[in-house]
Write a protein that holds these residues in place. Structure first.
Motif, PDB file in Angstrom:
ATOM      1  N   ASP A 235      11.119 -34.213   5.347  1.00  0.00           N
ATOM      2  CA  ASP A 235      12.455 -34.388   4.790  1.00  0.00           C
ATOM      3  C   ASP A 235      12.482 -33.969   3.328  1.00  0.00           C
ATOM      4  OD1 ASP A 235      10.681 -36.477   4.418  1.00  0.00           O
ATOM      5  OD2 ASP A 235      12.253 -37.957   4.065  1.00  0.00           O
ATOM      6  N   ILE A 236      11.382 -34.321   2.605  1.00  0.00           N
ATOM      7  CA  ILE A 236      11.313 -33.942   1.190  1.00  0.00           C
ATOM      8  C   ILE A 236      11.250 -32.425   1.062  1.00  0.00           C
ATOM      9  CG2 ILE A 236       9.890 -34.077  -0.872  1.00  0.00           C
ATOM     10  CD1 ILE A 236       9.095 -36.854  -0.056  1.00  0.00           C
ATOM     11  N   GLU A 237      10.444 -31.803   1.921  1.00  0.00           N
ATOM     12  CA  GLU A 237      10.296 -30.346   1.822  1.00  0.00           C
ATOM     13  C   GLU A 237      11.633 -29.653   2.044  1.00  0.00           C
ATOM     14  OE1 GLU A 237       7.151 -28.516   4.029  1.00  0.00           O
ATOM     15  OE2 GLU A 237       8.126 -26.558   3.902  1.00  0.00           O
ATOM     16  N   ILE A 238      12.357 -30.107   3.078  1.00  0.00           N
ATOM     17  CA  ILE A 238      13.647 -29.468   3.377  1.00  0.00           C
ATOM     18  C   ILE A 238      14.581 -29.565   2.192  1.00  0.00           C
ATOM     19  CG2 ILE A 238      15.725 -29.687   4.783  1.00  0.00           C
ATOM     20  CD1 ILE A 238      13.872 -30.557   7.083  1.00  0.00           C
ATOM     21  N   ARG A 239      14.637 -30.725   1.560  1.00  0.00           N
ATOM     22  CA  ARG A 239      15.564 -30.891   0.443  1.00  0.00           C
ATOM     23  C   ARG A 239      15.090 -30.158  -0.798  1.00  0.00           C
ATOM     24  NH1 ARG A 239      16.977 -37.112   1.689  1.00  0.00           N
ATOM     25  NH2 ARG A 239      18.460 -36.706   3.347  1.00  0.00           N
ATOM     26  N   PHE A 240      13.768 -30.152  -1.019  1.00  0.00           N
ATOM     27  CA  PHE A 240      13.247 -29.420  -2.171  1.00  0.00           C
ATOM     28  C   PHE A 240      13.562 -27.941  -2.027  1.00  0.00           C
ATOM     29  CE2 PHE A 240       9.688 -32.262  -4.099  1.00  0.00           C
ATOM     30  CZ  PHE A 240      10.648 -33.218  -4.354  1.00  0.00           C
ATOM     31  N   ARG A 241      13.358 -27.416  -0.807  1.00  0.00           N
ATOM     32  CA  ARG A 241      13.634 -25.986  -0.613  1.00  0.00           C
ATOM     33  C   ARG A 241      15.101 -25.691  -0.868  1.00  0.00           C
ATOM     34  NH1 ARG A 241       9.397 -23.400   0.475  1.00  0.00           N
ATOM     35  NH2 ARG A 241       7.740 -24.243   1.808  1.00  0.00           N
TER      36      ARG A 241
ATOM     37  N   GLU B 180      21.477 -36.248  -2.430  1.00  0.00           N
ATOM     38  CA  GLU B 180      20.371 -35.966  -1.514  1.00  0.00           C
ATOM     39  C   GLU B 180      19.140 -35.503  -2.275  1.00  0.00           C
ATOM     40  OE1 GLU B 180      21.227 -33.414   1.700  1.00  0.00           O
ATOM     41  OE2 GLU B 180      22.008 -35.111   2.860  1.00  0.00           O
ATOM     42  N   GLU B 181      19.358 -34.695  -3.297  1.00  0.00           N
ATOM     43  CA  GLU B 181      18.220 -34.207  -4.085  1.00  0.00           C
ATOM     44  C   GLU B 181      17.560 -35.362  -4.836  1.00  0.00           C
ATOM     45  OE1 GLU B 181      20.553 -29.994  -4.530  1.00  0.00           O
ATOM     46  OE2 GLU B 181      20.466 -31.370  -6.222  1.00  0.00           O
ATOM     47  N   ALA B 184      15.490 -37.236  -2.442  1.00  0.00           N
ATOM     48  CA  ALA B 184      14.246 -36.545  -2.113  1.00  0.00           C
ATOM     49  C   ALA B 184      13.204 -36.776  -3.199  1.00  0.00           C
ATOM     50  CB  ALA B 184      14.513 -35.063  -1.938  1.00  0.00           C
ATOM     51  N   PHE B 188       9.778 -38.779  -2.970  1.00  0.00           N
ATOM     52  CA  PHE B 188       8.507 -38.138  -3.327  1.00  0.00           C
ATOM     53  C   PHE B 188       7.657 -39.080  -4.176  1.00  0.00           C
ATOM     54  CE2 PHE B 188       5.955 -35.513  -6.196  1.00  0.00           C
ATOM     55  CZ  PHE B 188       5.312 -34.691  -5.290  1.00  0.00           C
ATOM     56  N   ARG B 191       6.572 -42.314  -2.007  1.00  0.00           N
ATOM     57  CA  ARG B 191       5.638 -42.134  -0.905  1.00  0.00           C
ATOM     58  C   ARG B 191       4.318 -41.543  -1.372  1.00  0.00           C
ATOM     59  NH1 ARG B 191       9.917 -39.326   2.925  1.00  0.00           N
ATOM     60  NH2 ARG B 191       8.182 -38.639   4.197  1.00  0.00           N
ATOM     61  N   ARG B 199      -0.866 -32.125  -0.095  1.00  0.00           N
ATOM     62  CA  ARG B 199       0.505 -31.964   0.373  1.00  0.00           C
ATOM     63  C   ARG B 199       1.487 -32.223  -0.771  1.00  0.00           C
ATOM     64  NH1 ARG B 199       4.059 -29.329   3.274  1.00  0.00           N
ATOM     65  NH2 ARG B 199       5.758 -30.605   4.020  1.00  0.00           N
ATOM     66  N   LEU B 203       4.255 -29.642  -2.047  1.00  0.00           N
ATOM     67  CA  LEU B 203       5.683 -29.971  -2.135  1.00  0.00           C
ATOM     68  C   LEU B 203       6.206 -29.738  -3.545  1.00  0.00           C
ATOM     69  CD1 LEU B 203       5.924 -33.264  -0.041  1.00  0.00           C
ATOM     70  CD2 LEU B 203       6.928 -31.060   0.534  1.00  0.00           C
ATOM     71  N   ILE B 206       7.061 -26.228  -4.594  1.00  0.00           N
ATOM     72  CA  ILE B 206       8.310 -25.620  -4.103  1.00  0.00           C
ATOM     73  C   ILE B 206       9.320 -25.535  -5.240  1.00  0.00           C
ATOM     74  CG2 ILE B 206      10.251 -25.929  -2.523  1.00  0.00           C
ATOM     75  CD1 ILE B 206       8.345 -27.402  -0.663  1.00  0.00           C
ATOM     76  N   LEU B 207       9.258 -26.534  -6.118  1.00  0.00           N
ATOM     77  CA  LEU B 207      10.228 -26.611  -7.212  1.00  0.00           C
ATOM     78  C   LEU B 207       9.688 -25.991  -8.504  1.00  0.00           C
ATOM     79  CD1 LEU B 207      11.708 -30.167  -6.712  1.00  0.00           C
ATOM     80  CD2 LEU B 207      12.621 -27.990  -5.975  1.00  0.00           C
TER      81      LEU B 207
END
Lengths: 513, 233
Positions: A235-241, B180-181, B184, B188, B191, B199, B203, B206-207
């Motif tokens: 879920d985090i990956e989808i939103r980060f992307r 939503e961001e 997320a 992050f 968790r 991982r 993740l 990506i940013l």
């Protein structure tokens, strides 16, 4: 694995919620899943049933024992559907040998009675893990979901049983009593009985397990996916992307955005409200365009759907009961009519004493009223006090009227002089603003006029006009009109008029004092 | 983007109130509901057995009383619990599910009685087969009683296990983030013990265009933003 194409909502779920999601998945992809599960075992079942005609149980037991194999096809299809990929029949058939081969021996022997089968299966089929690697992976996956996976298996086992016996009972219930079936002959006749019973129960059981299997497989798969979402942060990956993509898009628009402030500043004093909105955000449609767009949407099909519904429903009877009097009212009226003569003579008798009675009743009512007032005197006093404090609160002068600060502290001492100096500095708008604010402030604080927060300029002027002297009224009217023209009409201020107002200002406010 | 999300499978149930507020709940399906029922049946059976022991010595009167008690337990056990225990019988409480009206308001006497009387239809022809089929076919996992009364069974998970935030100095986000961001990034940070270090770096990278950092630094930076979003300054 392209997470952007995932067809389930990726978020953290509890294990039970994941199982429910699996049921939703099985329902959505029902046809391919069901057919993929059904066809291979059905072929085998029919084949074995004909070969071992004398021993129907053999066919059923073999097909049942091989269930871990059959579960793999729907799993394969489900794993593709999860990422919105469709698979053709040819691809599925070509994949069958590869799918069946994986860890075949283990799944058909000691793992046949594994209680977490549908949850474990993806590790074998989709991750291709076996031996040590598999057990290490298992221990991580099992940490949270093993309990639910076990219960899932037990529940589905019972579902199968319920479906088998339920459908048998259903069919039995539908057979009329008059149809004389020789149940005794079918089931208890020594020669044929075993075979017939077993054939019937085999068919029902096979139907039951084939109906439950897609749900069982998908529920286990959903548990597995849920665990991976949790462990790998899908879920985090989808939103980060998504966020990364959004900012990439914004950077391309960057140059365009640079221009906007320049245009905005240069137009600031000249533009009307909607053109300001235009420059503010280049994606917003112009007023005309958006109107057209709205018209287009409104005339579209979505707003002109006509649905005709046919069916039986109860007619509302409310109206009818309203029109006709209820039965008992009629009866009462009839009763009164019947005894009206008696009533009449009774009336005569009573009328003499009635005057006295009326007097006593009035006295009682008045004394009751007074007593009530006396009894609730404390409460009434509090109520009065509270309403008074309420009005006092309301009468507190508002600090702001239509966005203008009208507190006395916010104003300078010499109003007319300040106003004229602002005018000469080339700030006509500010000058009038100050004068108007000062007027309002004086009206509120010294003349004790009472305005609500929500009053408009014109309403304030009307309040003054209702009770003030002619001079004050005309002054307030004039300045209000001028302020409205400047603030909302963006018209220029004639210098004479402002000077005149400034001259009148001390007169008006000192005289009235 | 929104339509894309609508297509994604989920067990979510949405209601919009008159005030324009969207309420949401996760629907509960056949498996947890069947297990909750199993627990309730066990409890009822146990109670009946315990009560029947002393009543056995009361002759025919005892048998009569027994039958009445059994009747009441069978039909009103769920009603009473659902109305007075926020839609949860003991079994449902164990499975963390609850009955609500289909506008997500608490269940009332009328609806609870209807849904539990129609149980009879759900039970047909054998062991809740009709109810199960109805639940599987219906988009909101409703059995016949639920359809008649207009009720739903939803998940009501208790507060999650406490989490510990990682050590990271709060960082202001470099750009405005939508809800939503924000979730997320907060997720992050929360968790950090569940996700493996590799991982987390993956993740975070990506940013990269936003954080301008790589590797562990990016992870720490994002955790800082998460802490900031949770109110640390």
């Amino acid at each position: 694995m392209d997470l952007s194409r995932i067809s389930v909502e990726a978020k953290l779920r509890g294990p039970w919620e994941a199982i429910d999601l699996g049921f939703v998945m099985a329902r959505r992809w029902w046809r391919p899943l069901f057919l993929a599960w059904l066809l291979p075992p059905l072929t085998l079942f029919l084949l074995l049933s004909t070969v071992f005609y004398q021993y129907p149980l053999v066919a059923y037991l073999l097909v049942w024992w091989l269930k871990p194999l059959w579960d793999r096809l729907p799993l394969y299809i489900g794993s593709r559907a999860l990422f919105s990929e469709s698979v053709t029949t040819k691809e599925v058939i070509r994949a069958i040998p590869g799918l069946f081969k994986k860890d075949l021996l283990a799944w058909l022997s000691w793992r046949r009675f594994c209680l977490t089968r549908s949850f474990d299966m993806p590790v074998t089929v989709l991750e291709n893990l076996s031996g040590d690697q598999r057990s290490r992976r298992m221990s991580i996956l099992h940490r949270k979901s093993a309990n639910a996976a076990t219960w899932l298996t037990l529940a589905c086992l019972h579902l199968e049983a319920v479906l088998t016996f339920g459908s048998m009972a259903f069919v039995y219930a539908l057979i009329p009593e008059q149809v004389e079936i020789d149940y005794f002959g079918i089931f208890l006749d020594a020669e044929n009985s075993d075979i017939t019973i077993q054939l019937v129960s085999n068919t029902f059981s096979f139907m039951a397990i084939s109906l439950v299997a897609p749900f069982y497989t998908m529920a286990g798969f959903a548990l597995y996916i849920n665990r991976r979402i949790e462990l790998e942060g899908w879920d985090i990956e989808i939103r980060f992307r998504h966020l990364a993509q959004r900012t990439r898009g914004q950077r391309q628009m960057g140059i365009k955005n640079l221009l906007i402030p320049v245009v905005f500043i240069s137009m600031c004093f000249l533009t009307t409200a909607d053109s300001v909105a235009d420059e503010n955000n280049d994606e917003v449609l112009s007023q005309k365009q958006s109107k057209e767009f709205i018209q287009e949407v409104l005339s579209g099909e979505d707003f002109h759907k006509i649905v005709v519904k046919k069916g039986w429903r109860l007619k509302s009877r409310d109206k009818e009961t309203d029109e006709t009097l209820p039965e008992w009212v009629i009866q009462v009226v009839e009763f009164i009519e019947r005894f009206s003569d008696e009533w009449h003579s009774f009336n005569k008798l009573v009328r003499g004493g009635a005057k006295g009675l009326e007097f006593i009743l009035w006295i009682t009512v008045i004394s009751l009223f007074i007593y009530t007032l006396y009894y609730y005197r404390e409460g009434l006093r509090k109520l009065l006090a509270s309403t008074q404090s309420d009005t006092q609160k309301v009468k507190q002068a508002p600090a702001e009227l239509f966005g203008l600060d009208v507190r006395r502290e916010s104003l300078p001492q010499q109003i007319p002089e300040q106003v004229m100096s602002l005018w000469h500095q080339g700030e006509p708008r500010k000058a009038l603003n100050l004068l108007y604010r000062a007027t309002l402030s004086r009206l509120i604080n010294e003349h004790k006029y009472h305005f609500h927060d929500g009053n408009t300029e014109q309403e304030c002027a009307d309040i003054i006009a209702a009770s003030a002297a002619a001079e004050l009224t005309s002054f307030v009217n004039e300045i209000t009109r001028l302020w409205q023209a400047v603030a909302y009409g963006h018209r220029a201020i004639p210098q004479q008029q402002l000077e005149l107002l400034c001259q009148r200002w001390p007169e008006v406010f000192f005289h009235a004092k | 983007m929104y339509s894309e999300r609508l297509e994604r499978l989920d067990t979510q149930y949405l209601v919009e109130t008159a005030e324009g507020i969207e309420l949401q709940a996760q629907l509960a399906g056949p498996v947890p509901r069947a297990l909750a029922y199993l627990i309730d049946v066990s409890i009822r059976t146990l109670v009946v057995m315990l009560l029947s022991l002393p009543l056995m010595f009361a002759g025919k009167f005892g048998t009569g009383l027994m039958l009445i008690l059994t009747f009441l337990l069978e039909w009103f056990y769920p009603v009473v619990f659902e109305v007075f225990r926020h839609g949860q019988t003991p079994g449902k409480k164990c499975l963390q599910i609850a009955v609500v009206n289909d506008d997500l308001t608490p269940i009332s006497w009328g609806t609870s009685i209807i849904r539990n009387l129609v149980r009879f239809a759900d039970f047909l022809p054998f062991a809740y087969l009709a109810g199960l089929i109805s639940m599987v076919l219906n988009g909101n996992f409703q059995r016949l009683g639920d359809l008649a009364a207009g009720t739903l069974v939803i998940h009501r998970s208790q507060s999650d296990e406490p989490f510990s935030l990682p050590q990271a100095s709060p960082q202001t986000p470099p750009l405005p983030l939508d809800l939503e961001e924000q979730m997320a990034i907060v997720g992050f940070a929360e968790r950090h013990q569940q996700l493996s270090d590799e991982r987390q770096q993956e993740l975070a990278e990506i940013l990269q265009a936003i954080t301008q950092r790589r590797g562990q630094e990016a992870v720490t930076y994002l955790r800082g933003i998460g802490a900031w979003l949770l109110g640390a300054r």
